[in-house]
Write an enzyme that holds these catalytic residues in place. Sequence first.
Site, PDB file in Angstrom:
ATOM      1  N   ASP A   2       4.880  -1.793   0.845  1.00 29.57           N
ATOM      2  CA  ASP A   2       3.955  -1.576   2.163  1.00 29.57           C
ATOM      3  C   ASP A   2       4.751  -2.065   3.372  1.00 29.57           C
ATOM      4  OD1 ASP A   2       1.786  -0.699   0.297  1.00 29.57           O
ATOM      5  OD2 ASP A   2       1.044  -2.649   0.074  1.00 29.57           O
ATOM      6  N   GLU A  24      -4.432   6.808   3.416  1.00 27.63           N
ATOM      7  CA  GLU A  24      -4.204   5.573   3.781  1.00 27.63           C
ATOM      8  C   GLU A  24      -2.698   5.371   4.556  1.00 27.63           C
ATOM      9  OE1 GLU A  24      -4.477   3.005   0.291  1.00 27.63           O
ATOM     10  OE2 GLU A  24      -3.005   3.855  -0.763  1.00 27.63           O
TER      11      GLU A  24
END
Length: 437
Positions: free
Chosen positions: A14, A191
């Site tokens: 991420d 997302e």
Amino acid sequence: MANPFLPLWEYIPDGEPRVFGNRVYLYGSHDRAGSESFCDYKLKVWSAPLSDLNRWTCHGVSFSTRDTDGHKTDTDWTARELYAPDVVEKNGKYYLYAYILGSKGCVAVSDRPEGPFTLLSRYVYDDADAGDEGIFNDAGVLVDDDGRTYIYYGYERSHFGELEPDMFTIKKGSYRSDLIPQGMAPDDFFEASSPRKIHGRYYLIYSPRNGCDLNYAVSDRPDGGFVRKGTIIRNGEDYPAGNNHGSLCCLNGQWYIFYHRMTNNTIMSRRACAERVEILPDGTIPQVEMTSLGFQESMNPFEITPADIACVLKGGCFVAQRDVFTRMVTEIRTGCVIGYKYFDFGEDYSMSEMSVSFKLRGGGVFSEIHILLDWEDGEEIGICPVETHDGVYTAKLRPVTGRHAVFFRIEHSARGWASAMFDNRWLFDLESFVFTK
């Protein structure tokens, strides 16, 4: 440094890359090798000087929801896992935006980009639709040229708000939803919001519903009008697929897309990677392939290559960590393909002999490694016989020059009536290899 570009024992998915001063900082979640759940209860920061993108430094724990590694918890309302942070600088302060699983997220502040960060506040908002427990999923933040600050976030729907000067309050009336319009599955927003402003255009990098892509949309304003433009990278292309999350960053005049790849036969054990990208004059970004390169233009085949930097893994094999010192490509069976992009063999036309040596852990079966150039069914330059036991195995090859992808196709050596017995048998684990001349 090759992909993954951090030390190979480190698991930072991420990734949000940010340049502050003369260093690039990587902010991301923290995974564990072979974990059965996403992320950890701590965030770590890594950075490298722009003058040497191969020299990454760990700055330790920057924020945590539990006491860990000598760092006291920073949250008294939750002890849940920390996901996908972002950090921006404004007026000489560095603000960390943390998503906490199933809990209200928060903002923390530091005088230094590496932290540690001190809790400032949980998010504050008047509009009931602007947030609730956990809606600030994967928040990404943009400080615009005029100093106004925007936050992008959400799970399955994209959300937006402008931040007040306190950096944690959503400005009343600024909330917007569905910045990435719904109704175009599988490209609908899922997302991983990450905003960037590039050449006057607003970019929103995100993960669509198909999971393994990083897509992007572009607008001429920060609060809407985003138009889908396509995919920047797919981490499941000829590789064990999983979720993706990352962003764009310009380093020394070259744009990169940061993302992560799966290891340990799970989607919950991910490592940071980067690829060069080109932003065209019209603002579009051609899709790029996964490579083993990281920040280098080519790899040196005459240096030892760890097997686990493979960017192609087909046939069921995968990267695994045996211990902090040892990683390998495991579950190698007949028909598996292991690929690396790209090696530069140079222009030594006088080279009369070249060999390749493999360090591996034997599986009790005779097998062969077919060495191929450029693609998985490309030109074969040699075959390395492998016996049943652990060891180093060497084969002579046809000498090559120039820049090439290298693929290894694995076959067992059994012949005749017994051959079918070995079609699905584990043959060996590959730890490393090196070309010699």
